[in-house]
Design an enzyme around this catalytic site. Structure first.
Site, PDB file in Angstrom:
ATOM      1  N   GLU A  52      -3.104 -14.751  42.471  1.00 16.32           N
ATOM      2  CA  GLU A  52      -3.697 -16.196  42.145  1.00 16.32           C
ATOM      3  C   GLU A  52      -3.084 -16.980  43.124  1.00 16.32           C
ATOM      4  O   GLU A  52      -1.942 -16.771  43.792  1.00 16.32           O
ATOM      5  CB  GLU A  52      -3.063 -16.644  40.770  1.00 16.32           C
ATOM      6  CG  GLU A  52      -3.556 -15.895  39.708  1.00 16.32           C
ATOM      7  CD  GLU A  52      -3.083 -16.673  38.327  1.00 16.32           C
ATOM      8  OE1 GLU A  52      -2.337 -17.666  38.331  1.00 16.32           O
ATOM      9  OE2 GLU A  52      -3.005 -15.762  37.090  1.00 16.32           O
ATOM     10  N   GLU A  91       2.456 -12.371  34.808  1.00 16.16           N
ATOM     11  CA  GLU A  91       3.626 -13.424  35.042  1.00 16.16           C
ATOM     12  C   GLU A  91       4.403 -13.411  33.798  1.00 16.16           C
ATOM     13  O   GLU A  91       4.556 -14.147  32.920  1.00 16.16           O
ATOM     14  CB  GLU A  91       3.107 -14.973  35.075  1.00 16.16           C
ATOM     15  CG  GLU A  91       2.131 -15.278  36.199  1.00 16.16           C
ATOM     16  CD  GLU A  91       1.595 -16.426  36.360  1.00 16.16           C
ATOM     17  OE1 GLU A  91       1.570 -17.306  35.414  1.00 16.16           O
ATOM     18  OE2 GLU A  91       1.091 -17.010  37.802  1.00 16.16           O
TER      19      GLU A  91
HETATM   20  O1  IFM Z   1      -3.507 -21.284  35.018  1.00 20.00           O
HETATM   21  C1  IFM Z   1      -2.469 -20.713  35.186  1.00 20.00           C
HETATM   22  C2  IFM Z   1      -2.579 -19.196  34.996  1.00 20.00           C
HETATM   23  O2  IFM Z   1      -2.871 -19.065  33.700  1.00 20.00           O
HETATM   24  C3  IFM Z   1      -1.279 -18.428  35.342  1.00 20.00           C
HETATM   25  N1  IFM Z   1      -0.823 -18.866  36.745  1.00 20.00           N
HETATM   26  C4  IFM Z   1      -0.669 -20.082  37.035  1.00 20.00           C
HETATM   27  C5  IFM Z   1      -2.094 -21.101  36.775  1.00 20.00           C
HETATM   28  C6  IFM Z   1      -1.931 -22.270  37.045  1.00 20.00           C
HETATM   29  O3  IFM Z   1      -0.993 -22.963  36.357  1.00 20.00           O
END
Ligand code: IFM
Length: 472
Positions: free
Chosen positions: A372, A177
């Site tokens: 994710e 990210e």
């Molecule tokens: O916890 C975070 C993660 O580190 C990166 N993506 C989003 C998740 C939830 O906010």
């Protein structure tokens, strides 16, 4: 793809995933490891930021987190019990190079040796992320991602980590990210290092992408033929009510998605985004000859992080500065979520994930992995159980959404739940629980939640039920 299959353990009509679909869960070093001052680890920007009064809710810090640094064998055992085929985790750069350059800390590398060996011993594939936000503070002291040199230091670190673990780890992700690192870190400063400088945040985005490309080149030069390289982006699926919002959606899509996808895909920075942000000053002056070729270095798959849709409308004044993390954004209003939300006040919309995957199939043309996806809710442990029905519904509905994308022809190769464990949710501290396993931070007792058992059932069946949430 709908079959009745009593052998699945799901016991009803099921949506079956392709054979070999990769099932896993994800975490990140700073969010779970704890032990921030152990075995020669250097300080990271998150240690510094969390120590700043008011920066993190409740004054929470990276300790104790889940104490995974010491408890990793039991955590890997839990993964095996859940049937995970893969585990996505990140390496802490400041454990391996405490100052971000030069000296390598063997005890840091040794920790990841032990973790990787433990995973492989249980038949779980390690999927390594090199950078999930814990930049060595020493590099930030020299400008961090605002400084081009950090991209080169990142490539050196990637090469040495890959050289050390590449005999056992096939799957490598450079950045997690970069939108967050650049814009939450340097545009509105709600994340470390807490800088508010929108123009510099766009320069940081360029240096992050440059670091990605340099790292892929450095690793690929010495990689075995079966090594696979990737980047993980957090995408927004944009929702508008009518055509009056289309230009607002274009602007946000530009800064959220295309600013990263276009250069990675060899198309350079999107002209409209460069024009929209020009009033901040010419951030593209940091782009040197050859940088765009480096950024477009071929990768093997792309990681997709999806949580919630983004609703936008046109602001009454097209030149009013929108504010928030999107640098230079003007004339856009972010609308409140509709319907059901999670503990983060994020709207729940699984159809956004299907749409996003379909769009990426068209725009990226690489195998995709959902790296994710998950939800925070305030859980309670009662009688040794966590009956997290809302999270279970979120999980199952999003798996159906992934299945719908696959059924529509999208090449999705895997799904990683965020997160294996409750953990340090950045500026929210420990107040938001995303885990499929509950962690009592006082005692460090782990309790598999109902959602964790649901995921285990889905993995066992390689299928999700067509309707209902009646999983074991
Ligand atoms: O916890 C975070 C993660 O580190 C990166 N993506 C989003 C998740 C939830 O906010």
């Amino acid at each position: 793809m709908t079959t009745t299959d009593p052998g699945t353990g799901v016991g009803q009509d099921v949506l079956r995933f392709p054979p070999g679909f990769r099932w896993g869960a994800a975490t990140a070093s700073f969010q779970i490891e704890g032990a921030t001052a152990e075995d020669g680890r250097g300080p990271s920007i998150w240690d510094t930021f969390a120590a700043r009064p008011g920066a993190v809710r409740g004054g929470d810090t990276g300790d104790p987190a889940c104490d995974h640094y010491h408890r990793y064998p039991a955590d890997v055992e839990l993964m095996a019990e859940l049937g995970l085929g893969a585990y996505r985790f990140s390496l802490a750069w400041p454990r391996i190079q405490p100052l971000g350059a030069g000296r390598v800390e063997p005890r840091g590398l040794a920790f990841y040796d032990r973790l990787v060996d433990e995973l492989l011993g249980k038949g779980i594939e390690p999927v390594v992320t090199l950078y999930h936000w814990d930049l060595p503070q020493a590099l930030e002291d020299r400008g961090g991602w605002r400084d081009r040199d950090t991209a080169h230091r990142f490539a050196e670190y990637a090469a040495l980590a890959h050289e050390h673990l590449g005999d056992r780890v096939r799957s490598w992700t450079t950045l997690n990210e970069p939108w967050c690192s650049a814009f939450l870190g340097y545009a509105n400063g709600v994340h470390a290092p807490g800088v508010v400088d929108p123009k510099a945040s766009l320069e940081a985005a360029h240096h992050l992408l440059l670091g990605h490309g340099l790292a892929v080149r450095a690793m690929r030069a010495r990689a075995s033929a079966d090594h696979r390289f990737s980047i993980v982006l957090n995408f927004g699926a944009l929702d508008v009510d009518d055509d009056s919002a289309l230009d607002a959606a274009r602007k946000v899509d530009g800064l959220q998605n295309r600013l990263f996808l276009d250069p990675l895909g060899g198309r350079g920075y999107p002209r409209d985004v460069v024009e929209d942000t020009a009033w901040l000053g010419d951030w593209t002056a940091v782009v040197r000859d050859g940088d765009l070729d480096v950024i477009a270095t071929p990768i093997d798959w792309m990681g997709v992080n999806y949580y919630a849709p983004t609703r936008v409308a046109a602001a009454a004044d097209p030149l009013v500065v929108t504010g928030g993390p999107f640098p230079g954004l003007r004339g856009v209003e972010f609308l409140p979520p509709r319907g059901e939300v999670t503990g983060m006040n994020w709207e729940i919309d699984p159809t956004g994930l299907t749409r996003l995957l379909q769009r990426l199939q068209r725009d990226v043309g690489l195998p995709l992995v959902v790296t994710e996806n998950g939800s925070a809710f305030p859980d309670v442990v009662e009688g040794g159980e966590v009956v997290d029905l809302a999270r279970t519904r979120y999980l199952v509905d999003h798996l159906r959404a992934v299945h719908a994308a696959i059924a529509a022809g999208v090449d999705v190769r895997g799904y990683f739940a965020w997160s294996l464990l409750d953990n340090f949710e950045w500026a929210e501290g420990y107040s938001q629980r995303f885990g499929i396993v509950h962690v009592d931070y006082g005692t460090q007792v782990r309790t598999v939640k109902r959602s964790g058992r649901a995921l285990a059932a889905v993995i066992g069946a390689n299928a999700v039920p067509t309707t209902g949430y009646d999983l074991p």
